[in-house]
Scaffold this active site. Structure first.
Site, mmCIF file in Angstrom:
data_model
loop_
_atom_site.group_PDB
_atom_site.id
_atom_site.type_symbol
_atom_site.label_atom_id
_atom_site.label_comp_id
_atom_site.label_asym_id
_atom_site.label_seq_id
_atom_site.Cartn_x
_atom_site.Cartn_y
_atom_site.Cartn_z
ATOM 1 N N CYS A 139 0.832 -1.223 0.000
ATOM 2 C CA CYS A 139 0.000 0.000 0.000
ATOM 3 C C CYS A 139 0.860 1.263 0.000
ATOM 4 C CB CYS A 139 -0.928 -0.006 1.210
ATOM 5 S SG CYS A 139 -0.114 -0.444 2.759
ATOM 6 N N ARG A 167 -0.036 4.001 9.390
ATOM 7 C CA ARG A 167 -1.090 3.635 10.352
ATOM 8 C C ARG A 167 -0.609 2.392 11.115
ATOM 9 N NH1 ARG A 167 -0.633 -0.904 8.903
ATOM 10 N NH2 ARG A 167 -1.912 -2.129 7.464
ATOM 11 N N HIS A 192 10.689 0.270 2.079
ATOM 12 C CA HIS A 192 9.913 0.858 0.977
ATOM 13 C C HIS A 192 10.807 1.346 -0.163
ATOM 14 C CE1 HIS A 192 7.766 1.233 4.829
ATOM 15 N NE2 HIS A 192 6.761 0.783 4.116
ATOM 16 N N ALA A 193 12.034 1.772 0.170
ATOM 17 C CA ALA A 193 12.919 2.317 -0.871
ATOM 18 C C ALA A 193 13.254 1.257 -1.932
ATOM 19 C CB ALA A 193 14.178 2.909 -0.250
ATOM 20 N N HIS A 218 -2.174 6.101 5.877
ATOM 21 C CA HIS A 218 -0.762 6.501 5.971
ATOM 22 C C HIS A 218 -0.649 7.942 5.462
ATOM 23 C CE1 HIS A 218 0.185 2.232 6.230
ATOM 24 N NE2 HIS A 218 -0.146 2.002 4.982
ATOM 25 N N GLN A 299 -4.736 2.680 3.081
ATOM 26 C CA GLN A 299 -3.975 1.430 2.956
ATOM 27 C C GLN A 299 -4.843 0.220 2.646
ATOM 28 O OE1 GLN A 299 -4.604 2.907 5.894
ATOM 29 N NE2 GLN A 299 -5.624 1.303 7.072
HETATM 30 P P1 NAD Z 1 -5.511 -10.012 6.716
HETATM 31 O O1 NAD Z 1 -4.904 -10.632 7.899
HETATM 32 O O2 NAD Z 1 -6.513 -8.927 6.881
HETATM 33 O O3 NAD Z 1 -6.209 -11.119 5.820
HETATM 34 C C1 NAD Z 1 -5.641 -12.364 5.540
HETATM 35 C C2 NAD Z 1 -6.754 -13.391 5.435
HETATM 36 O O4 NAD Z 1 -6.214 -14.648 5.077
HETATM 37 C C3 NAD Z 1 -7.487 -13.596 6.766
HETATM 38 O O5 NAD Z 1 -8.879 -13.675 6.498
HETATM 39 C C4 NAD Z 1 -6.954 -14.944 7.268
HETATM 40 O O6 NAD Z 1 -7.908 -15.625 8.064
HETATM 41 C C5 NAD Z 1 -6.723 -15.656 5.957
HETATM 42 N N1 NAD Z 1 -5.751 -16.744 6.029
HETATM 43 C C6 NAD Z 1 -4.788 -16.958 6.934
HETATM 44 N N2 NAD Z 1 -4.063 -18.044 6.603
HETATM 45 C C7 NAD Z 1 -4.610 -18.525 5.470
HETATM 46 C C8 NAD Z 1 -4.302 -19.630 4.638
HETATM 47 N N3 NAD Z 1 -3.309 -20.458 4.919
HETATM 48 N N4 NAD Z 1 -5.067 -19.814 3.527
HETATM 49 C C9 NAD Z 1 -6.087 -18.969 3.227
HETATM 50 N N5 NAD Z 1 -6.414 -17.917 3.991
HETATM 51 C C10 NAD Z 1 -5.676 -17.708 5.091
HETATM 52 O O7 NAD Z 1 -4.314 -9.535 5.792
HETATM 53 P P2 NAD Z 1 -4.343 -8.350 4.729
HETATM 54 O O8 NAD Z 1 -4.143 -7.072 5.448
HETATM 55 O O9 NAD Z 1 -5.509 -8.503 3.834
HETATM 56 O O10 NAD Z 1 -2.985 -8.638 3.962
HETATM 57 C C11 NAD Z 1 -2.901 -9.586 2.912
HETATM 58 C C12 NAD Z 1 -1.688 -9.255 2.069
HETATM 59 O O11 NAD Z 1 -1.877 -7.948 1.512
HETATM 60 C C13 NAD Z 1 -0.347 -9.191 2.830
HETATM 61 O O12 NAD Z 1 0.670 -9.581 1.951
HETATM 62 C C14 NAD Z 1 -0.214 -7.720 3.160
HETATM 63 O O13 NAD Z 1 1.127 -7.344 3.375
HETATM 64 C C15 NAD Z 1 -0.789 -7.105 1.900
HETATM 65 N N6 NAD Z 1 -1.306 -5.736 2.048
HETATM 66 C C16 NAD Z 1 -1.990 -5.355 3.159
HETATM 67 C C17 NAD Z 1 -2.471 -4.060 3.257
HETATM 68 C C18 NAD Z 1 -3.193 -3.561 4.457
HETATM 69 O O14 NAD Z 1 -3.112 -2.391 4.757
HETATM 70 N N7 NAD Z 1 -3.911 -4.386 5.174
HETATM 71 C C19 NAD Z 1 -2.280 -3.170 2.202
HETATM 72 C C20 NAD Z 1 -1.622 -3.597 1.037
HETATM 73 C C21 NAD Z 1 -1.136 -4.898 0.980
#
Ligand code: NAD
Length: 338
Positions: A139, A167, A192-193, A218, A299
């Site tokens: 994000c 955040r 991030h860089a 953020h 984000q």
């Molecule tokens: P999250 O924890 O909100 O969601 C993950 C989901 O996957 C949950 O519902 C969890 O129960 C499920 N899960 C856990 N283990 C699992 C498995 N083995 N198989 C299937 N499902 C499973 O996480 P998120 O914030 O949605 O993040 C997901 C990805 O996106 C990460 O790589 C994160 O770094 C990235 N990301 C997050 C954000 C943010 O701000 N939340 C922003 C951009 C990118």
């Protein structure tokens, strides 16, 4: 219609599922949920719900939630999987995707080398063309790439220095903090860089990241050295051509992330999301070829349109302009507001 599986239905997965499901050229054939909680109950009304493996079937049955099978079954049905599982889990899932010969999109929590290309729609749409494994950058990186790629293309960039106020957690998370502290990332530069370089190219980038006790957005303070001089008004003119950048102003009350997200709620967007990067107009300053500005990044949602575009690039469904136009139209991105 491209058949898409969504593995992981948390903050990102549920939003990406909805965004894919409203496009004309792709559909969600199933989502994978690990726990039979309230989110699963609501999701099962909308999507075919699959489990990571058969061990959870009984718990879902006891909760009265209908399931359609396991991830293995879903991967046989789909043409591509968008992995939205927690940071690091995607890497563990990759061997299974390879076994099923299915293409995959990963999220920014994974290391760049999980994929053949990292993706940002403005910065490098075509780099993912025809690829099997692609990673949508995080994000924060998406937020930076969104506003920097137009400047790179219009004026050239020689150096970026950004301070990221992050955040602490997302809104539905009560398990982590800080709730009363400001926590800097102690390594320099922050991760991030190098991440930004994976989509923006090999420019000089320095980033510092600081976690703050907020859940909304953020905030980035960015300094850019351009290859050519540009005034603040010229910078705002350049950004006007990019729907995923939203200039905002403190003059009509949008002074902080609280009002920017309140605006998103008032706009009636799905889940009150703000896909666009909000840049405060008053913060844009120019001194010769050095530009400074401050932006806010929702984000939970800024990477959502990128996931849709990543699919179109990988499968060569449409070119960059067509893909962005279709995604933006369906998600109502860039509608002139003020
Ligand atoms: P999250 O924890 O909100 O969601 C993950 C989901 O996957 C949950 O519902 C969890 O129960 C499920 N899960 C856990 N283990 C699992 C498995 N083995 N198989 C299937 N499902 C499973 O996480 P998120 O914030 O949605 O993040 C997901 C990805 O996106 C990460 O790589 C994160 O770094 C990235 N990301 C997050 C954000 C943010 O701000 N939340 C922003 C951009 C990118």
């Amino acid at each position: 219609m491209l058949k898409v599986a969504i593995n992981g239905y948390g903050t990102i997965g549920r939003r990406v599922a909805r965004a894919v499901s409203i496009q004309d050229d792709m559909k969600v054939v199933g989502i994978v949920k690990a726990h039979p909680d309230y989110v699963s109950k609501i999701a099962a009304r909308e999507y075919s719900l699959f489990l990571p493996d058969s061990s959870g079937i009984k718990a879902f049955q006891e909760a009265g939630i209908k399931t359609a099978g396991t991830l293995d079954n879903l991967l046989d049905e789909a043409e591509v999987v968008i992995d939205c599982t927690p940071e690091g889990q995607g890497e563990m899932n990759l061997p299974l995707y390879k076994k099923h010969s299915i293409r995959a999109v990963f999220q920014g929590g994974e290391e760049p080398d999980i994929a053949e290309a990292s993706f940002n729609a403005y910065a490098n749409f075509d780099a993912s063309s025809g690829k099997k494994y692609v990673r949508v950058v995080s994000c924060n990186t998406t937020g930076l790439a969104r506003t920097l790629a137009p400047l790179r293309d219009a004026r050239g960039i020689t150096r970026v220095s950004a301070t990221l106020v992050r955040r602490a957690v997302d809104q539905n998370d009560s398990s982590k903090g800080p709730i009363n502290a400001i926590e800097p990332s102690l390594g320099f530069p922050s991760h991030h860089a190098p991440d930004l370089k994976t989509v923006l190219g090999n420019i000089s980038v320095e980033t510092v990241a600081i976690k703050a006790p907020t859940t909304l957005m953020h905030v980035h303070s960015v300094e850019v050295n351009l290859g050519k001089e540009a005034s603040a008004s010229e910078i705002l003119e350049i950004w006007k051509n990019y729907r995923r950048i939203m200039p905002v102003s403190g003059k009509d009350g949008r002074k902080s992330t609280a009002q920017v997200m309140d605006m998103a709620r008032e706009m009636g967007r799905d889940r009150s999301d703000l896909y666009e990067i909000a840049v405060w107009k008053e913060s844009v300053h120019s001194s010769g070829s050095t530009i400074r500005y401050i932006q806010a990044v929702h984000q939970e949602s800024d990477v959502v349109p990128e996931n849709v575009d990543a699919l179109r690039s990988m499968f060569q469904l449409s070119d960059k302009e067509q893909s962005l136009a279709a995604t933006d139209q369906k998600l109502e991105i860039g509608k002139e507001l003020f």
